[in-house]
Design a protein around this motif. Structure first.
Motif, PDB file in Angstrom:
ATOM      1  N   LEU A 131       0.143   7.008  -1.257  1.00  0.00           N
ATOM      2  CA  LEU A 131       0.265   8.447  -1.461  1.00  0.00           C
ATOM      3  C   LEU A 131      -0.833   9.163  -0.703  1.00  0.00           C
ATOM      4  O   LEU A 131      -2.006   8.814  -0.813  1.00  0.00           O
ATOM      5  CB  LEU A 131       0.163   8.754  -2.957  1.00  0.00           C
ATOM      6  CG  LEU A 131       1.325   8.181  -3.757  1.00  0.00           C
ATOM      7  CD1 LEU A 131       0.997   8.179  -5.226  1.00  0.00           C
ATOM      8  CD2 LEU A 131       2.569   9.008  -3.493  1.00  0.00           C
ATOM      9  N   VAL A 132      -0.455  10.141   0.095  1.00  0.00           N
ATOM     10  CA  VAL A 132      -1.405  10.806   0.975  1.00  0.00           C
ATOM     11  C   VAL A 132      -1.238  12.301   0.862  1.00  0.00           C
ATOM     12  O   VAL A 132      -0.268  12.816   0.334  1.00  0.00           O
ATOM     13  CB  VAL A 132      -1.196  10.354   2.441  1.00  0.00           C
ATOM     14  CG1 VAL A 132      -1.482   8.883   2.587  1.00  0.00           C
ATOM     15  CG2 VAL A 132       0.226  10.657   2.890  1.00  0.00           C
TER      16      VAL A 132
ATOM     17  N   SER B 218      -6.495   8.119 -10.677  1.00  0.00           N
ATOM     18  CA  SER B 218      -5.316   7.315 -10.391  1.00  0.00           C
ATOM     19  C   SER B 218      -5.107   7.072  -8.903  1.00  0.00           C
ATOM     20  O   SER B 218      -4.085   6.528  -8.519  1.00  0.00           O
ATOM     21  CB  SER B 218      -4.069   8.000 -10.973  1.00  0.00           C
ATOM     22  OG  SER B 218      -3.911   9.273 -10.394  1.00  0.00           O
ATOM     23  N   ILE B 219      -6.043   7.480  -8.071  1.00  0.00           N
ATOM     24  CA  ILE B 219      -5.854   7.349  -6.626  1.00  0.00           C
ATOM     25  C   ILE B 219      -6.727   6.211  -6.117  1.00  0.00           C
ATOM     26  O   ILE B 219      -7.936   6.226  -6.267  1.00  0.00           O
ATOM     27  CB  ILE B 219      -6.211   8.659  -5.905  1.00  0.00           C
ATOM     28  CG1 ILE B 219      -5.288   9.775  -6.382  1.00  0.00           C
ATOM     29  CG2 ILE B 219      -6.084   8.480  -4.408  1.00  0.00           C
ATOM     30  CD1 ILE B 219      -3.830   9.491  -6.170  1.00  0.00           C
TER      31      ILE B 219
ATOM     32  N   ASP C 298      -8.089   0.872 -17.762  1.00  0.00           N
ATOM     33  CA  ASP C 298      -7.673   1.393 -19.065  1.00  0.00           C
ATOM     34  C   ASP C 298      -7.071   2.776 -18.849  1.00  0.00           C
ATOM     35  O   ASP C 298      -7.776   3.754 -18.627  1.00  0.00           O
ATOM     36  CB  ASP C 298      -8.879   1.475 -20.009  1.00  0.00           C
ATOM     37  CG  ASP C 298      -8.460   1.737 -21.445  1.00  0.00           C
ATOM     38  OD1 ASP C 298      -7.350   2.269 -21.653  1.00  0.00           O
ATOM     39  OD2 ASP C 298      -9.233   1.413 -22.363  1.00  0.00           O
ATOM     40  N   ARG C 299      -5.749   2.842 -18.907  1.00  0.00           N
ATOM     41  CA  ARG C 299      -5.060   4.109 -18.656  1.00  0.00           C
ATOM     42  C   ARG C 299      -5.137   5.048 -19.857  1.00  0.00           C
ATOM     43  O   ARG C 299      -4.700   6.184 -19.771  1.00  0.00           O
ATOM     44  CB  ARG C 299      -3.607   3.843 -18.267  1.00  0.00           C
ATOM     45  CG  ARG C 299      -3.492   3.060 -16.973  1.00  0.00           C
ATOM     46  CD  ARG C 299      -2.053   2.805 -16.568  1.00  0.00           C
ATOM     47  NE  ARG C 299      -1.990   1.984 -15.368  1.00  0.00           N
ATOM     48  CZ  ARG C 299      -2.019   2.456 -14.126  1.00  0.00           C
ATOM     49  NH1 ARG C 299      -2.109   3.759 -13.933  1.00  0.00           N
ATOM     50  NH2 ARG C 299      -1.957   1.652 -13.086  1.00  0.00           N
TER      51      ARG C 299
ATOM     52  N   PRO D 204       4.812  10.094  -9.855  1.00  0.00           N
ATOM     53  CA  PRO D 204       4.693   8.830  -9.118  1.00  0.00           C
ATOM     54  C   PRO D 204       3.562   7.980  -9.681  1.00  0.00           C
ATOM     55  O   PRO D 204       2.535   8.492 -10.123  1.00  0.00           O
ATOM     56  CB  PRO D 204       4.396   9.282  -7.685  1.00  0.00           C
ATOM     57  CG  PRO D 204       3.839  10.659  -7.817  1.00  0.00           C
ATOM     58  CD  PRO D 204       4.505  11.267  -9.011  1.00  0.00           C
ATOM     59  N   ALA D 205       3.773   6.676  -9.694  1.00  0.00           N
ATOM     60  CA  ALA D 205       2.741   5.766 -10.199  1.00  0.00           C
ATOM     61  C   ALA D 205       1.517   5.834  -9.300  1.00  0.00           C
ATOM     62  O   ALA D 205       1.614   5.819  -8.073  1.00  0.00           O
ATOM     63  CB  ALA D 205       3.289   4.342 -10.246  1.00  0.00           C
ATOM     64  N   ASP D 206       0.368   5.923  -9.918  1.00  0.00           N
ATOM     65  CA  ASP D 206      -0.910   5.960  -9.194  1.00  0.00           C
ATOM     66  C   ASP D 206      -0.951   7.056  -8.147  1.00  0.00           C
ATOM     67  O   ASP D 206      -1.506   6.902  -7.066  1.00  0.00           O
ATOM     68  CB  ASP D 206      -1.205   4.609  -8.539  1.00  0.00           C
ATOM     69  CG  ASP D 206      -1.396   3.515  -9.571  1.00  0.00           C
ATOM     70  OD1 ASP D 206      -1.891   3.835 -10.663  1.00  0.00           O
ATOM     71  OD2 ASP D 206      -1.042   2.360  -9.295  1.00  0.00           O
ATOM     72  N   GLY D 207      -0.339   8.204  -8.470  1.00  0.00           N
ATOM     73  CA  GLY D 207      -0.378   9.338  -7.564  1.00  0.00           C
ATOM     74  C   GLY D 207      -1.449  10.332  -7.959  1.00  0.00           C
ATOM     75  O   GLY D 207      -2.177  10.152  -8.937  1.00  0.00           O
TER      76      GLY D 207
END
Length: 1388
Positions: free
Chosen positions: A2-3, A208-209, A631-632, A983-986
């Motif tokens: 993701l950018v 998350s990035i 740990d989310r 989005p996951a880990d966005g």
């Protein structure tokens, strides 16, 4: 990967701030402010824009040839070196970095030296190299040595480039290039760091990035400022994506400075004891700071104790830090008060973590890494009796008895400071104030542990097992958040299956898998998906299985198979390869996602570094030498008390019993006011109200009284009359009032209301409110602002005034209050306090009842608030270029927007707010589509709701939009909501910086034409009307509510427009109430009747102007609609009789046999037409509803909404000269048939309700006070309720239930008045209890009625004679005593 693109400024000249030159002064100042913000503020407080992105520049494609240099805050800098300008820029880059941190980083020192350029070739290493000229030593930025950069032998995601800085350094920035003059460059990469070259940790730009965007060509430089900086010796760059037309190629530079620290290594049995100088002054604030790293999940980091059990302890438990402050002494306001704060997670990862503790007064600031906790304690910490010594690493005070189990810390501490004292440096110098307990060293050991991360469900690690051994065994440690997944499958040569170990529902299960055969599992452990390290060892020997989990031996089990098993197959950890590989591996539950370490097969420990280098086994989608677990649930993004749980890739929120819903428990399930409930069609009752919507305030229970306006009634604990004696200014009386809601909740409710009031009654006898001599107040009250108020009920907020002073009727004209006359007789000052800013009353103080015969009494009524000023707050947009603007919307992590709109236009933008690249926009895309568009850094997204009907119908439609960490959603009216997962880990932070535009856009294009109402952002209402007053093209308010809300007016009620809202006109309805839904009913005694005369005689008909004129004179109705309900047990009965001057009539009767008969005689010369319903006995004591509709000669009849019949009349089609309508007994002689005459003589005994003849409601008119002269009432006719059982006052019963029955949950949207209990096993007991209670209530009611009559007589006399005030007060006190045992029931 993701950018995003976050450009800030571009080069135009050769000098500037750092490397950014355009608009130099403005940019420098902005970057300076940003740096200061980053030093002192949280993420939510950071300035908006790209300069504020802490590394959110991922994804900026590098410039093409000739593109100017760019600078990014946490984003790339691209420098093209392919021209003369590029060469100059290259020099500027190297020169400018010398002072960059002063300008951009916000640091107070220079830390931007290039660290790579001076390193030797041996400091570089890599996973592989394409050739000797592509080795890692050629990877220096801007160098052309060798082939001009590093390239690996194979371009895949398992390659890496590593540098050894020689010692721990502080790293503040990194820069990358591609291979010189080639097509080899990396477009995205990961950055990892380590102290020892083992156990790597991944650097994250945001929560998350993970990744960095790289280059777009071979020569441009992409630079990233690291916020926060890294302290490490080793760095590793891992390419993730690269030029698809080339291969991986990198040149790098790292910027930073030397890092110096003091370190101590504690072995789990040692500690440091610091003795504090008793002669030194106690500091105003205690400050403790340190860093630690450990592989152990438990241990004491610091402890300070006192004589009476007081102590302060910082302890690591299960990888989390706990700060405990305990008072074992009663000196604190709250004895045994315990402060227990928890921060951090997974802190046993053998990486450095920082801790800061600040204790000042009652404030506790606790910080672990980037997470902070602010706590306000109940007592001052100065009250703690603590000894003058503090231990670090354990509890080392000799002779002290410790009241709880503890374990010493095993790991390293760094830069340990207590109130500015360097504890480790004092220990190294062997200062006397430091006592070293046990063996310590002043360097940090590096335990060699190589973890491996299984990144996806497709990950696996295949390792060869020893062959020929008569025992199959394996051991390892694992940690995960997932509750299921394959841990190990071991092939067995003599079986077609293998040894199967998997995690299911957080438990371990082991068996021998054989196709076609049943196997018995060994189950061990529970809750093993808690993120902690768990050890497991297993073995299979002969035909027995055994397993040990966390040191606990699971029972052995036999399996059906050969008597002996032998090793020799492949061991698959975490998952199975694709079937195309031909393995025997079986995976019943999916792959494992998590970390493993200390893997051994048989008696041999697996060398995972050899696995990484490709010399042992094979693998897929692994990350070796790093545990990537996060740990989310830290921080917990579940709002309003929602419970957070997680898997490897996502977190989930359980919103049960919170009163909120949605992916993050953000959206309140309750309305914000009684007004909102009313316009959902709800009636009076108990409701939960959430005044600030999705804001931090919790919902609370109150009573909504739905009249023409909605009244909010908030009770408190002081509604009874309270007498006060023997008080003096030196010894005052203070009465406190506690409400069912907090002051914050009350303030939010009051602020939303259009009007609030509270009745305050003050009785006095020789008790003054003000001192006559000096004017000082002797009694006063306090509101929510905690300010003293000296005006009293009925007065405006003028000091020392009462209602009588404004009206000019005080008992003594010299004073503005009755009580200030200071008479030896009872009087009072009573009225409503209505100044919203001072309400509610929280305290009353009385000081003048200490003289002889002096006394006072007071009563405070509930807080009453009317309406909702935000619900109808609206604006009309008349041109597409018009809009309203408001301050920037801040909804970084959670944002919700709700509003109503009404339009005839086909499209238009409702709302827009922009950032540098982020934005939100809500618009009517087309007549049937509402669209929510947004970007938080992952690229533009949009969600649309499409309706089967058009929205531009000039009716109100409700829109609610929400975006949070988990998802974005749109809901319009009652249509199904549309949702889009994040989005996951966005990127997750929504960062806006422009004004908020409502009804239009910044470009003044695609503006909205129509009305917007009740606009709220995160629960806060925007005042559209106030802003519209000063904005061209926009008008405050919006009419036309009946088109949307007219359906709420029922039973013939007519909707009437109001400036703010609407009302229901029930004039022509047989019902009453705010929505014409309250049934008007009456009980008819034997022989009673109600006669509604449409005209005195025929001659009056032409001059009549009453509502009955339609039935008069020469007008001959050819149609009528009759509706009513009844309940009776008598036969025969006359329900309704309509007569005319021409001996025509209509009668509705119950015959002797209980059948319902409708008799129409529309021709005096013919017999009546009779419609008979004999399917049941209608005199059965049940409530029946009748509907009769005649259209000329056709009559349609409906009974109880199911029995229907249509008949044709033969007697005529018109009703000539209608005379009267009779309910009950027919008193005058009428020329009717025998059946009607018999029923008319008997009349009606029972209950009639909702009687309506076309537009005439005779029963409603008869029950009104001072009923019209056209109505004659005979006998016993009293207002009642046909719904209630005989002998029960339904209103009373329902009222008691609505206040007393709280059986509903907070998630119920309906009022608790409608809650019922369904336990049939206790019905008999309940009936007995109810009968007993009714008898008690009857007795009490008689007594209360007598007292109320006395009270009313005394109240009437008080207006004539002030002397009677004492009798009024005594009456109140007597009444209070009479019901003291039933206070709650009576007041409810």
């Amino acid at each position: 990967m993701l950018v995003r693109k976050d450009a800030v400024c571009f080069l135009e000249r050769s000098q500037g701030c750092g490397v950014c030159v355009r608009a130099r002064a403005r940019v420098c100042e902005r970057e300076r402010r940003i740096g200061e913000k980053r030093e002192g503020g949280s993420k939510a407080e950071r300035p908006r824009g790209a300069a504020d992105r802490a590394g959110r520049g991922a994804g900026n494609r590098a410039s093409t040839v000739g593109e100017p240099l760019k600078i990014f805050w946490g984003s790339p800098i691209n420098v093209n070196m392919g021209s003369v300008t590029g060469a100059v820029l290259k020099m500027l880059l190297l020169l400018s970095t010398q002072n960059w941190s002063r300008v951009a980083a916000g640091n107070s020192y220079d830390c931007d030296e290039p660290l790579v350029s001076a390193l030797s070739q041996a400091s570089f290493s890599s996973s592989s190299e394409l050739s000797s000229s592509h080795g890692p030593g050629f990877a220096r930025l801007n160098r052309r040595d060798g082939a001009g950069g590093w390239s690996p032998l194979v371009s895949n995601k398992y390659q890496w480039l590593q540098i050894d800085l020689g010692e721990r350094m502080e790293i503040t920035a990194v820069a990358t290039q591609g291979g010189y003059g080639s097509s080899n460059w990396v477009t995205s990469y990961l950055l990892m760091f380590s102290d020892s070259g083992r156990n790597w940790k991944q650097y994250r730009q945001e929560d998350s990035i993970w990744g960095f965007s790289g280059n777009a060509n071979a020569d441009s430089v992409v630079h990233y400022r690291l916020q926060p900086s890294i302290k490490a010796r080793f760095l590793r760059f891992i390419p993730v994506e690269w030029n698809p037309k080339g291969r991986i190629g990198m040149r790098i530079e790292v910027f930073g400075c030397a890092y110096r620290s003091e370190v101590v290594d504690l072995d789990g049995r040692s500690s440091l004891l610091y003795r504090i100088n008793q002669k030194s002054l106690s500091p105003i604030k205690d400050i403790i700071s340190l860093k630690f790293k450990t592989m152990q999940s438990d241990g004491i980091l610091l402890h300070r104790e006192g004589q009476n059990g007081d102590h302060i302890t910082l302890e690591l438990r299960r990888g989390k830090l706990f700060l405990l402050i305990n008072s074992g002494d009663a000196k604190l306001p709250s004895p045994h008060a315990l402060v227990n704060l928890t921060l951090g997670s997974l802190l046993d990862d053998q990486h450095w973590h920082s801790v800061l503790i600040q204790l000042s007064g009652r404030q506790v600031n606790f910080t672990v890494d980037e997470h902070r906790h602010h706590f306000h304690a109940q007592g001052e910490f100065s009250y703690l009796e603590l000894d003058y010594e503090i231990s670090f690493g354990g509890i080392s005070a000799p002779g002290k008895s410790v009241s709880f189990l503890h374990k010493n810390f095993n790991g390293c501490l760094e830069n340990l400071y207590y109130n500015g004292m360097d504890i480790i440096d004092l220990a190294k110098q062997q200062k006397p104030q430091i006592i070293i307990m046990g063996n310590v060293s002043f360097s940090c050991s590096q335990p060699q542990s190589v973890p491996v991360t299984f990144l996806s469900p497709r990950s696996y690690l295949a390792l060869p097992g020893p062959s020929g051994e008569d025992e199959v065994s394996a051991a390892f440690q694992f940690r995960t958040w997932n509750n299921a997944g394959l841990l190990l499958f071991g092939e067995l040569p003599l079986l077609s299956g293998g040894l199967l170990l998997f995690l299911n529902d957080g438990k371990l299960k082991l068996n021998i898998y054989q196709p076609g055969k049943l196997s018995s599992d060994i189950t061990a452990g529970a809750g093993l998906n808690d993120g902690q390290w768990h050890s497991v060892s297993l073995s299979a020997k002969r035909n027995h299985l055994s397993m040990v989990v966390d040191g606990q031996v699971a029972s052995a089990a036999a399996f059906l198979g050969p008597e002996q098993v032998y090793s020799g197959g492949t061991y698959y950890f975490g998952g199975c390869p694709d079937n195309s590989f031909g393995s025997k591996c079986r995976n019943p539950l999916g792959g494992f996602q998590g970390c493993m370490r200390h893997i051994s097969i048989g008696a041999r420990v697996v060398d995972l570094i050899s696995v990484q280098q490709g010399s042992l086994g094979n693998f897929s989608d692994l990350q070796v030498d790093s545990c990537g677990i996060t740990d989310r649930c830290l921080p917990n993004y579940c709002e309003h008390g929602g419970e957070c749980s997680q898997s490897w890739s996502a977190f989930h929120c359980n919103c049960a019993d919170t009163g909120y819903s949605g992916a993050t428990c953000h959206n309140s399930v309750y309305e914000q006011s009684c007004e909102a409930y009313k316009h959902r069609g709800n009636t009076s009752g108990l409701y939960y109200i959430d005044s600030d919507g999705s804001g931090p305030l919790e919902p609370f229970l109150l009573y909504c009284n739905m009249t023409e306006t909605a009244w909010t009634i908030i009770q408190h604990n002081g509604s009874e009359l309270t007498r006060v004696r023997n008080t003096h200014p030196e010894s005052p009386y203070a009465g406190f009032f506690e409400y069912v809601a907090s002051l914050e909740q009350l303030q939010a409710t009051i602020n939303r209301a259009e009007h609030c009031e509270q009745e305050l009654t003050y009785y006095c006898k020789k008790s003054r409110l003000v001192n006559k001599q000096d004017g000082t107040p002797l009694s006063w009250w306090v509101g929510r602002t905690n300010e003293t108020q000296t005006y009293w009920g009925g007065s405006s907020p003028d000091p020392q005034k009462c209602a009588c002073g404004l009206e000019g009727n005080c008992v003594d004209s010299q004073y503005y209050c009755n009580c200030n006359a200071d008479r030896n007789e009872w009087t009072n000052d009573t009225g409503f306090l209505s100044y919203k800013e001072h309400l509610p009353v929280t305290k009353i103080v009385i000081t003048d009842t200490g003289r002889p015969h002096s006394e006072a009494a007071y009563r405070l009524g509930p807080l009453l608030c009317r309406g909702d000023s935000s619900f109808w707050n609206s604006a009309s947009f008349n041109t597409e270029a018009s809009y309203l603007h408001f301050p920037t919307f801040h909804g970084e992590l959670s944002a919700d927007v709700s509003f109503f709109f009404k339009t005839i236009a086909s499209s238009g933008v409702f709302l827009e707010n922009l950032g540098i690249t982020d934005f939100i926009r809500i618009e009517l895309r087309s007549p049937a589509v509402v669209t929510f568009s947004f970007d938080v850094g992952n690229g533009p997204s949009e969600i649309s709701v499409q309706s089967p009907t058009h929205f531009n119908d000039n009716r109100w439609h409700h829109v609610r939009v929400e975006r949070n960490m988990k998802e974005a959603s749109v809901r319009v009216d009652q249509l199904s909501p549309k949702t889009q997962p994040a989005p996951a880990d966005g990127h997750v932070l929504l960062q806006l910086n422009s004004q908020l535009f409502v009804g239009g856009t910044a470009t003044r294009q695609r503006g909205f034409l129509g009305c917007i109402r009740s606009l709220q952002l995160n629960g806060l209402a925007l005042d559209l009307e106030e802003r519209a007053k000063v904005t061209p093209g926009v008008e405050p308010g919006c009419r036309g509510h009946c088109s949307s809300y007219g359906k709420l007016c029922r039973n013939g009620g007519r909707c009437r427009e109001k400036p703010s809202g609407f009302s229901c006109d029930c004039t022509f309805s047989a019902y009453a109430g705010p929505f014409c839904s309250d049934e008007i009913a009456a009980y008819f005694g034997s022989g009673s009747s109600v006669i509604y005369n449409f005209q005195e005689n025929y001659s009056l008909s032409k001059n009549s102007s009453s509502h009955a004129a339609a039935f008069h004179g020469d007008m001959k109705p050819s149609r009528e609609m009759i509706t009513f309900s009844f309940r009776t047990t008598r036969t025969p009965s006359l329900l309704l009789y309509v007569s005319s001057f021409y001996k025509e009539y209509l009668s509705v009767i119950i015959a002797k046999n209980g059948s319902l008969q409708i008799r129409y005689k529309l021709n005096r010369y013919q017999e009546p037409d009779v419609v008979t319903f004999d399917f049941k006995n209608m005199a059965d004591g049940q409530l029946h509803r009748i509907k009769i509709n005649r259209e000329e000669g056709v009559v349609f009849v409906e009974i109880d909404e199911n029995a229907r019949r249509q008949v044709h009349l033969s007697s005529g089609t018109e009703f000539s000269a209608v005379k009267s309508l009779v309910l009950g007994r027919i008193l005058e002689h009428s020329d009717v048939d025998q059946e009607t005459a018999l029923a008319g003589a008997q009349g009606f005994l029972g209950c009639l309700s909702a009687v309506q003849l076309s537009h005439v409601a005779p029963l409603k008119a008869a029950l009104q006070p001072g009923h019209p002269a056209l109505i004659t009432i005979s006998g016993h006719v009293t207002e009642s309720s046909c719904v209630a059982q005989a002998g029960t006052d339904a209103t009373s019963r329902e009222r008691t239930h609505s206040f007393a029955d709280h059986s509903g949950t907070r998630d119920d949207k309906e009022p608790l008045a409608n809650a019922t209990k369904s336990d049939s096993a206790v019905i008999g007991g309940l009936i007995a209890v109810v009968i007993f209670i009714l008898l008690c209530i009857t007795a009490i009611a008689v007594r209360i009625y007598q007292q109320k009559r006395l009270y009313k007589r005394n109240e009437a006399k008080r207006s004539e004679n002030v002397d009677s005030a004492e009798a009024v007060l005594k009456s109140e006190l007597n009444r209070q005593n009479a019901v003291s045992e039933n206070q709650k029931e009576y007041f409810f």
